[in-house]
Design a protein around this motif. Structure first.
Motif, PDB file in Angstrom:
ATOM      1  N   ILE A   1       6.006  53.676  -1.409  1.00 53.01           N
ATOM      2  CA  ILE A   1       6.999  52.608  -1.555  1.00 53.01           C
ATOM      3  C   ILE A   1       6.311  51.276  -1.845  1.00 53.01           C
ATOM      4  CG2 ILE A   1       8.761  51.276  -0.351  1.00 53.01           C
ATOM      5  CD1 ILE A   1       9.682  54.033  -1.205  1.00 53.01           C
ATOM      6  N   ALA A   2       5.182  51.017  -1.194  1.00 53.31           N
ATOM      7  CA  ALA A   2       4.450  49.767  -1.431  1.00 53.31           C
ATOM      8  C   ALA A   2       3.994  49.661  -2.881  1.00 53.31           C
ATOM      9  CB  ALA A   2       3.254  49.677  -0.489  1.00 53.31           C
ATOM     10  N   VAL A   3       3.478  50.748  -3.421  1.00 56.97           N
ATOM     11  CA  VAL A   3       3.004  50.750  -4.808  1.00 56.97           C
ATOM     12  C   VAL A   3       4.164  50.519  -5.769  1.00 56.97           C
ATOM     13  CG1 VAL A   3       1.996  52.195  -6.608  1.00 56.97           C
ATOM     14  CG2 VAL A   3       0.995  52.186  -4.320  1.00 56.97           C
ATOM     15  N   LEU A   4       5.284  51.215  -5.534  1.00 55.49           N
ATOM     16  CA  LEU A   4       6.455  51.050  -6.396  1.00 55.49           C
ATOM     17  C   LEU A   4       7.024  49.632  -6.282  1.00 55.49           C
ATOM     18  CD1 LEU A   4       8.180  54.486  -5.727  1.00 55.49           C
ATOM     19  CD2 LEU A   4       7.056  53.769  -7.844  1.00 55.49           C
ATOM     20  N   LYS A   5       7.036  49.094  -5.077  1.00 59.67           N
ATOM     21  CA  LYS A   5       7.555  47.735  -4.878  1.00 59.67           C
ATOM     22  C   LYS A   5       6.714  46.717  -5.636  1.00 59.67           C
ATOM     23  CE  LYS A   5       8.759  44.429  -1.230  1.00 59.67           C
ATOM     24  NZ  LYS A   5       8.777  44.185   0.241  1.00 59.67           N
ATOM     25  N   ARG A   6       5.412  46.894  -5.629  1.00 66.34           N
ATOM     26  CA  ARG A   6       4.520  45.963  -6.309  1.00 66.34           C
ATOM     27  C   ARG A   6       4.812  45.916  -7.816  1.00 66.34           C
ATOM     28  NH1 ARG A   6       1.335  41.722  -4.997  1.00 66.34           N
ATOM     29  NH2 ARG A   6       0.753  42.826  -3.074  1.00 66.34           N
ATOM     30  N   SER A   7       5.217  47.047  -8.410  1.00 64.67           N
ATOM     31  CA  SER A   7       5.473  47.121  -9.852  1.00 64.67           C
ATOM     32  C   SER A   7       6.960  47.215 -10.182  1.00 64.67           C
ATOM     33  CB  SER A   7       4.745  48.332 -10.450  1.00 64.67           C
ATOM     34  OG  SER A   7       3.347  48.192 -10.359  1.00 64.67           O
ATOM     35  N   GLN A   8       7.821  46.867  -9.217  1.00 59.33           N
ATOM     36  CA  GLN A   8       9.256  47.043  -9.421  1.00 59.33           C
ATOM     37  C   GLN A   8       9.762  46.285 -10.651  1.00 59.33           C
ATOM     38  OE1 GLN A   8      13.322  46.940  -6.759  1.00 59.33           O
ATOM     39  NE2 GLN A   8      11.738  45.466  -6.246  1.00 59.33           N
ATOM     40  N   ALA A   9       9.360  45.039 -10.832  1.00 57.50           N
ATOM     41  CA  ALA A   9       9.866  44.244 -11.955  1.00 57.50           C
ATOM     42  C   ALA A   9       9.544  44.897 -13.293  1.00 57.50           C
ATOM     43  CB  ALA A   9       9.294  42.828 -11.887  1.00 57.50           C
ATOM     44  N   ARG A  10       8.337  45.402 -13.427  1.00 56.72           N
ATOM     45  CA  ARG A  10       7.948  46.049 -14.694  1.00 56.72           C
ATOM     46  C   ARG A  10       8.687  47.357 -14.890  1.00 56.72           C
ATOM     47  NH1 ARG A  10       1.587  45.964 -15.779  1.00 56.72           N
ATOM     48  NH2 ARG A  10       2.400  46.685 -17.785  1.00 56.72           N
ATOM     49  N   LEU A  11       8.854  48.113 -13.828  1.00 59.57           N
ATOM     50  CA  LEU A  11       9.536  49.402 -13.938  1.00 59.57           C
ATOM     51  C   LEU A  11      11.005  49.231 -14.312  1.00 59.57           C
ATOM     52  CD1 LEU A  11       7.921  51.145 -10.844  1.00 59.57           C
ATOM     53  CD2 LEU A  11       7.698  51.897 -13.222  1.00 59.57           C
ATOM     54  N   LEU A  12      11.638  48.173 -13.807  1.00 57.44           N
ATOM     55  CA  LEU A  12      13.048  47.929 -14.120  1.00 57.44           C
ATOM     56  C   LEU A  12      13.264  47.630 -15.606  1.00 57.44           C
ATOM     57  CD1 LEU A  12      14.115  45.786 -11.035  1.00 57.44           C
ATOM     58  CD2 LEU A  12      14.916  48.082 -11.602  1.00 57.44           C
ATOM     59  N   ALA A  13      12.214  47.210 -16.305  1.00 53.17           N
ATOM     60  CA  ALA A  13      12.333  46.883 -17.729  1.00 53.17           C
ATOM     61  C   ALA A  13      12.028  48.072 -18.639  1.00 53.17           C
ATOM     62  CB  ALA A  13      11.383  45.727 -18.061  1.00 53.17           C
ATOM     63  N   LEU A  14      11.663  49.229 -18.044  1.00 54.61           N
ATOM     64  CA  LEU A  14      11.254  50.382 -18.846  1.00 54.61           C
ATOM     65  C   LEU A  14      12.336  51.457 -18.851  1.00 54.61           C
ATOM     66  CD1 LEU A  14       7.568  50.730 -17.576  1.00 54.61           C
ATOM     67  CD2 LEU A  14       8.380  49.511 -19.616  1.00 54.61           C
ATOM     68  N   GLU A  15      12.258  52.351 -19.847  1.00 51.24           N
ATOM     69  CA  GLU A  15      13.138  53.508 -19.925  1.00 51.24           C
ATOM     70  C   GLU A  15      12.353  54.776 -19.630  1.00 51.24           C
ATOM     71  OE1 GLU A  15      15.181  53.406 -23.662  1.00 51.24           O
ATOM     72  OE2 GLU A  15      16.308  51.594 -23.155  1.00 51.24           O
ATOM     73  N   PHE A  16      13.027  55.920 -19.677  1.00 54.86           N
ATOM     74  CA  PHE A  16      12.534  57.195 -19.134  1.00 54.86           C
ATOM     75  C   PHE A  16      11.073  57.483 -19.476  1.00 54.86           C
ATOM     76  CE2 PHE A  16      11.892  61.796 -19.555  1.00 54.86           C
ATOM     77  CZ  PHE A  16      12.159  62.187 -18.252  1.00 54.86           C
ATOM     78  N   GLU A  17      10.754  57.632 -20.759  1.00 56.91           N
ATOM     79  CA  GLU A  17       9.396  58.039 -21.125  1.00 56.91           C
ATOM     80  C   GLU A  17       8.369  56.988 -20.733  1.00 56.91           C
ATOM     81  OE1 GLU A  17       9.044  59.243 -25.164  1.00 56.91           O
ATOM     82  OE2 GLU A  17      10.525  60.862 -24.991  1.00 56.91           O
ATOM     83  N   ALA A  18       8.707  55.732 -20.916  1.00 65.06           N
ATOM     84  CA  ALA A  18       7.780  54.664 -20.546  1.00 65.06           C
ATOM     85  C   ALA A  18       7.584  54.597 -19.030  1.00 65.06           C
ATOM     86  CB  ALA A  18       8.296  53.324 -21.076  1.00 65.06           C
ATOM     87  N   ILE A  19       8.643  54.874 -18.275  1.00 70.85           N
ATOM     88  CA  ILE A  19       8.519  54.899 -16.808  1.00 70.85           C
ATOM     89  C   ILE A  19       7.544  55.985 -16.376  1.00 70.85           C
ATOM     90  CG2 ILE A  19       9.731  55.393 -14.647  1.00 70.85           C
ATOM     91  CD1 ILE A  19      12.219  54.113 -15.881  1.00 70.85           C
ATOM     92  N   LEU A  20       7.731  57.189 -16.922  1.00 73.56           N
ATOM     93  CA  LEU A  20       6.860  58.299 -16.530  1.00 73.56           C
ATOM     94  C   LEU A  20       5.412  58.031 -16.927  1.00 73.56           C
ATOM     95  CD1 LEU A  20       8.996  61.486 -17.243  1.00 73.56           C
ATOM     96  CD2 LEU A  20       8.657  60.257 -15.111  1.00 73.56           C
ATOM     97  N   HIS A  21       5.209  57.445 -18.096  1.00 73.86           N
ATOM     98  CA  HIS A  21       3.835  57.106 -18.496  1.00 73.86           C
ATOM     99  C   HIS A  21       3.244  56.073 -17.539  1.00 73.86           C
ATOM    100  CE1 HIS A  21       0.355  56.151 -20.953  1.00 73.86           C
ATOM    101  NE2 HIS A  21       0.681  54.870 -20.840  1.00 73.86           N
ATOM    102  N   PHE A  22       4.030  55.065 -17.200  1.00 74.55           N
ATOM    103  CA  PHE A  22       3.551  54.013 -16.298  1.00 74.55           C
ATOM    104  C   PHE A  22       3.187  54.600 -14.937  1.00 74.55           C
ATOM    105  CE2 PHE A  22       3.841  50.475 -13.380  1.00 74.55           C
ATOM    106  CZ  PHE A  22       3.345  49.400 -14.098  1.00 74.55           C
ATOM    107  N   LEU A  23       4.004  55.520 -14.430  1.00 72.48           N
ATOM    108  CA  LEU A  23       3.782  56.081 -13.098  1.00 72.48           C
ATOM    109  C   LEU A  23       2.649  57.098 -13.076  1.00 72.48           C
ATOM    110  CD1 LEU A  23       7.495  56.640 -11.993  1.00 72.48           C
ATOM    111  CD2 LEU A  23       5.948  54.836 -11.214  1.00 72.48           C
TER     112      LEU A  23
END
Length: 326
Positions: free
Chosen positions: A165-187
């Motif tokens: 949760i801490a890792v996801l929270k740190r990158s929440q703003a960037r993740l909210l701007a991405l769509e499916f494939e970009a999210i999975l690549h980022f993660l």
């Protein structure tokens, strides 16, 4: 040596060579042989698990701080006493449980991100399995991975959910701007952990400790819900399997009767045809009942997921109120 053990040893050899590819210690022959020895010993010790990909990333950090024999003993304790073994058994029951808990904890702590993931079809199984199986050692540099190992040894595997949760929270703003494939690549392959790679070594642990909503009480509640939901789903699947088997049997009986009709004298045709119609009607009723059950099951799962999400959020708020009152 059994064929299964030979297969394990071949796979261990392959994985050892590609584990921690940027670390000089594990690219040297001595480091690879030590890692091979520990993994081979465990595959012999625990035949049910044998060797499963990901174990090399658990054994590796241990070998940086202790001899082979001690690393093997700590690995056994992590697997048995700490519950990591349930992540590597063929059914991976404990891994599925923790992914279920992570999904609900994400809804309770980062609701905007949880909704965005749901809208994009991103599930924890698509990105968090490697985190939980390898204690984040698959993605983190070894100097940071050992910090997570320290936390796990001190607090148990549930601490991994706070780290996630801490890792996801740190990158929440960037993740909210991405769509499916970009999210999975980022993660999975992207810069999710880049901030912590360049930050002070204890930053990730401090961030994880600030996720106070992830409590033993909440995780225990989610564990019970997971067991109840799993048992309910299995019961429903058994009932659907029974109905399908009954439908198949009626179809076979229908075909048998049709074959008999062709062979009987004309005066028997009417009686058998009537019986055949009755079977067709009963079969149709069963198929309609099965379809209704499948539709109801989907609706139940949707309502259950929504209610559990609301319950988790309320539980978190209630804990917050209690703390405020005390």
């Amino acid at each position: 040596m059994s064929a299964e053990q030979r297969a394990h040893e071949k796979l261990i050899r392959q994985d050892v060579a590609r584990t921690f590819p940027r670390d000089a210690h594990f690219q040297a022959p001595q480091g690879q042989e030590a890692l091979y020895a520990v993994l081979r010993a465990y595959s012999l010790y625990d035949a049910e698990v044998g060797y499963c990909q990901g174990l090399a990333f658990v054994a590796g950090p241990l070998l940086l701080h202790m001899p082979d024999e001690e690393a093997f003993c700590v690995l056994v304790r992590l697997m048995a006493a700490y519950g990591l073994r349930g992540h590597f058994l063929p059914a991976m029951d404990d891994l599925h449980l923790r992914l279920f808990q992570l999904d609900h904890v994400l809804q309770a702590t980062l609701p905007r991100l949880a909704r965005h993931f749901a809208q994009q079809g991103v599930r924890p199984t698509m990105y968090a399995s490697q985190w939980l199986m390898t204690l984040f050692a698959y993605r983190l540099p070894l100097r940071l991975a050992v910090r997570i190992f320290d936390v796990v040894l001190a607090e148990g595997l549930d601490a991994l959910l706070r780290v996630a949760i801490a890792v996801l929270k740190r990158s929440q703003a960037r993740l909210l701007a991405l769509e499916f494939e970009a999210i999975l690549h980022f993660l999975n392959d992207g810069p999710l952990f880049a901030f912590y790679v360049h930050a002070a070594p204890d930053t990730l642990v401090r961030d994880a400790n600030q996720i106070t909503a992830v409590t033993p009480r909440l995780l225990q509640t989610l564990r019970r819900k997971y067991v109840e939901e799993t048992e309910r789903r299995l019961d429903e699947e058994d009932e659907m399997a029974r109905l399908k088997a009954e439908c198949d049997e009626l179809r076979r009986e229908n075909q048998r009767l049709q074959a008999e009709i062709k062979e009987l004298p004309q005066d028997h045709h009417h009686q058998l045809a009537k019986k055949n119609v009755q079977l067709v009607v009963k079969n149709q009723q069963l198929e309609e009942s099965l379809q209704d059950m499948e539709a109801a099951l989907v609706q139940i799962k949707v309502l259950y997921a929504e209610s559990e999400s609301d319950r988790a959020v309320l539980a978190m708020k209630l804990d917050g109120l209690r703390k405020a009152l005390t």
